[in-house]
Design an enzyme around this catalytic site. Structure first.
Site, PDB file in Angstrom:
ATOM      1  N   GLU A 130       0.837  -1.207   0.000  1.00 56.09           N
ATOM      2  CA  GLU A 130       0.000   0.000   0.000  1.00 56.09           C
ATOM      3  C   GLU A 130       0.870   1.255   0.000  1.00 56.09           C
ATOM      4  OE1 GLU A 130      -3.446   1.902   2.948  1.00 56.09           O
ATOM      5  OE2 GLU A 130      -1.917   0.539   3.734  1.00 56.09           O
ATOM      6  N   LYS A 133      -9.442   2.333  -2.611  1.00 51.62           N
ATOM      7  CA  LYS A 133      -9.842   1.866  -1.280  1.00 51.62           C
ATOM      8  C   LYS A 133     -11.207   2.426  -0.901  1.00 51.62           C
ATOM      9  CE  LYS A 133      -7.881   1.510   3.404  1.00 51.62           C
ATOM     10  NZ  LYS A 133      -6.734   1.924   4.264  1.00 51.62           N
ATOM     11  N   CYS A 168      -5.068  -2.863   3.050  1.00 49.51           N
ATOM     12  CA  CYS A 168      -4.819  -2.718   4.483  1.00 49.51           C
ATOM     13  C   CYS A 168      -5.960  -3.349   5.286  1.00 49.51           C
ATOM     14  CB  CYS A 168      -4.602  -1.247   4.831  1.00 49.51           C
ATOM     15  SG  CYS A 168      -3.909  -0.965   6.474  1.00 49.51           S
TER      16      CYS A 168
END
Length: 533
Positions: free
Chosen positions: A290, A348, A398
Site C-alpha cells: 500500500e 480503497k 490494508c
C-alpha cells in the site's frame, strides 16, 4: 405498652449486611471480567493460544449471568478495557511519546463502550431459556454495530480475528466471521451455564442444553475441515511479494514516501537481476504494498517505475497514492502491465477515520495530528476485482480485509485469489502487523482463496486457502517472497450468504433483548398489582 424487640448482636449481619459483605461479590465479578479480558488478549495473535478465548468468555458470562443491566455494563466495560488497551498499544508507536496516550486510551475506551453495551444486554438476556445462545448473539451483534458505526466503523479486535488457527476456524467457510465468533462465545457461555446449573443441583435434564452448547461448536468446527478446499481449480500462479522496507519512524512516515518508493524500486530491480541470474523463478504476478509510491493521473509518464516493471517482465499490482489534483487523492492499487502500461485500478473503499479522512475536523484537531497536514482521501465505490493477465485478483487494501463486504464483493465478482497490500510501517515492531495478518488468514478460509499479503515493512506473507502461512517475512527488513498459490473458483457457503449471518444474529439478539425486557416489565407490573390487593 409493648416493649421494643431486642435484636441480638449475632442477628445484625443477617438483617443488615455490611457494605463490605455486599461488595465482595461485586469485586469477584469485576475480577472475573478483568481476567476474562486479559485472557482474551492473551489468546490473540501473535500468540497461538486460540483455545483460551472460550475461557475468556466463560469468565465474562460468569460475571454477567443473572445480573442487572447496570452491573452488566460495568463488567462489560472492564472486560473490554482489559482486552482492548493492550491490543491497541501499537497506536503509541504510531503517534510517539510526544503526542501522549490520549488517542490510544480514547479509542480503547470507545471500543470498550461497545462491549459495555453488550455486557448490559447479555446480563438481561442471560435469564432467558437458552441464555448462552442469546448472550452470544448480543455480543456478536455489538461487533456488527462497531463494524459499521460511526465513521465506517472499526472492526479491529473482533472475536473471529483471534482464531486464525485451531478447531473453530473452519466454521468461517460456513458462516463467515459471525459464525466463527459465535462459536467461541457460545462455547464459553455454555461452560459457565453448565457449571452454574450443576452447582445449583439442577436435574440432569437441565444440564443437557449447556452441555450441548459447550461441546457442539468444537465438534462442528473439527468436522468442518472437510469443507475447506485447497486444490487448484483454475490453475496456479507464482506470486512475488515486494517488501522494500521502511524506517521505523511512526507518524513521520507520512513525509517519507520518497524513501518508500526508492526502497521498493530497488527491491524490484534486485528481483529482476535475480530472475535473470536464475536465482529466482520468474513469477506470474508481483505485488507491491500500500502507498509505496505516488501516482499521477497518467502514470505512464513515470519512466523509472515503468522500466523497473519492464525489467521483471510480468504484470504488477502497485499500491500508491493517486494524486489526481490538489484536492482529490485516492489510496489505490494500480494494475501495470510490462508491455501495455497502466490498466485498471481499485480505490480503497473503507478509509481509516482520523487518518485517511478526518470526521468533525474542528473537534478532531484535539485528538489527531493529521488535521493540519492532510486532505481527506476520496473513497472508491467499485469492488476490488482486478483483471491481471487472465486472472482476476481480489484486492482489499490494508484493514479493508476486516470488512466482509469488501472482500466478499471481490470474490463474488470472480476473484480466484486475493491480494492485501498494506503499510504497517507506521506502527512499530509491536503486534499490529500480526493482528492484521490474522485477518487475512481468516479471510482465506472464509472465501476459500489464497492471499498475498504485501507490507511495506512486514509482515508480508503467502496464505493458503486453509489459512496456513507458507512464506512469511520479518519486520523492518527488505524481503521478496516468491511462492505458487492455487486459483480457486468454488464459492464457500459464507461467500454465498454474504451479510445474512450478521443480520440474523443481530436481529436474534435484539429480539431476545426485547423479550427479556418485556418479561421483566410484566413481572414488575404483576408485583405492583398484587401488592395493592
Amino acid at each position: 405498652m409493648v416493649a421494643p424487640a431486642v435484636t441480638s448482636e449475632s442477628d445484625i449481619p443477617l438483617a443488615l449486611p455490611s457494605r463490605r459483605r455486599r461488595a465482595v461479590p461485586v469485586l469477584i465479578r469485576a475480577a472475573a471480567a478483568l481476567a476474562g479480558g486479559g485472557i482474551f488478549y492473551a489468546s490473540y495473535p501473535p500468540r497461538t493460544l486460540w483455545y483460551l478465548a472460550p475461557l475468556a468468555f466463560a469468565l465474562l458470562a460468569a460475571a454477567l449471568r443473572h445480573r442487572t443491566a447496570r452491573g452488566g455494563f460495568l463488567y462489560g466495560l472492564l472486560f473490554g478495557l482489559a482486552f482492548v488497551l493492550p491490543l491497541l498499544q501499537w497506536l503509541q508507536s504510531f503517534l510517539g511519546a510526544d503526542f501522549g496516550p490520549f488517542p490510544w486510551v480514547g479509542l480503547s475506551f470507545v471500543v470498550s463502550l461497545y462491549m459495555a453495551l453488550a455486557g448490559a444486554a447479555m446480563a438481561v438476556v442471560s435469564k432467558l431459556r437458552g441464555g448462552p445462545v442469546w448472550m452470544a448473539a448480543v455480543f456478536l451483534g455489538s461487533e456488527v454495530l462497531r463494524t459499521y458505526f460511526p465513521f465506517d466503523g472499526f472492526p479491529w479486535g473482533k472475536v473471529a480475528y483471534g482464531q486464525p488457527e485451531g478447531l473453530f476456524l473452519p466454521l468461517a467457510a460456513i458462516g463467515g466471521t459471525m459464525l466463527l465468533g459465535f462459536a467461541v462465545v457460545v462455547t464459553g457461555a455454555g461452560a459457565t451455564e453448565l457449571i452454574a446449573r450443576w452447582r445449583a443441583g439442577d436435574r440432569r435434564r437441565a444440564l443437557v442444553l449447556p452441555a450441548v452448547l459447550l461441546v457442539l461448536p468444537v465438534i462442528a468446527g473439527a468436522a468442518s475441515w472437510s469443507l475447506v478446499g485447497t486444490d487448484a481449480q483454475a490453475g496456479t500462479r507464482t506470486v512475488a511479494i515486494i517488501q522494500g522496507n521502511a524506517p521505523d519512524d511512526g507518524i513521520n512516515l507520512m513525509y517519507d514516501t520518497p524513501i518508500l518508493r526508492r526502497n521498493h524500486i530497488a527491491a524490484t530491480e534486485k528481483l529482476a537481476a535475480d530472475i535473470k541470474a536464475g536465482k529466482v523463478a520468474k513469477p506470474d504476478l508481483v505485488v507491491w504494498p500500500e502507498v509505496a509510491t505516488d501516482l499521477e493521473p497518467d502514470p505512464r509518464y513515470d519512466s523509472e517505475l515503468s522500466k523497473a516493471i519492464s525489467d521483471v517482465g510480468v504484470p504488477f499490482l502497485i499500491g500508491g497514492r493517486l494524486i489526481q489534483n490538489p484536492t482529490t487523492i485516492q489510496n489505490v492499487v494500480q494494475v501495470w502491465d510490462p508491455n501495455t502500461g497502466p490498466g485498471p485500478r481499485y480505490a480503497k473503499q473503507k478509509l481509516v477515520p482520523f487518518a485517511e479522512f478526518i470526521p468533525l475536523r474542528d473537534i478532531s484537531a484535539a485528538v489527531t495530528p493529521f488535521v493540519a497536514d492532510t486532505r481527506d482521501m476520496i473513497p472508491g465505490t467499485e469492488p476490488g476485482a482486478l483483471p491481471v493477465d487472465g486472472t482476476t485478483v481480489g484486492v482489499a487494501i490494508c484493514y479493508e480485509v476486516a470488512y466482509d463486504q469488501v472482500v466478499g464483493d471481490a470474490v463474488r465478482d470472480g476473484a480466484t485469489m486475493l491480494a492485501v497490500p498494506t503499510n504497517n510501517a507506521w506502527y512499530g515492531p509491536g503486534e499490529m502487523s500480526y493482528q492484521q495478518l490474522a485477518m487475512s488468514r481468516v479471510a482465506a478460509v472464509e472465501y476459500g482463496r489464497a492471499v498475498a499479503v504485501s507490507a511495506t515493512s512486514g509482515v508480508s506473507a503467502i496464505v493458503q486457502p486453509d489459512g496456513s502461512v507458507t512464506r512469511q517475512s520479518e519486520l523492518y527488513t527488505a524481503a521478496t517472497l516468491v511462492a505458487t498459490v492455487p486459483l480457486r473458483t468454488t464459492a464457500t457457503l459464507a461467500t454465498r450468504l454474504g451479510a445474512w449471518p450478521e443480520w440474523a444474529a443481530s436481529v436474534a439478539g435484539l429480539a431476545a433483548l426485547a423479550l427479556a425486557i418485556g418479561s421483566r416489565l410484566r413481572s414488575r407490573s404483576g408485583s405492583r398489582r398484587a401488592s395493592t390487593t
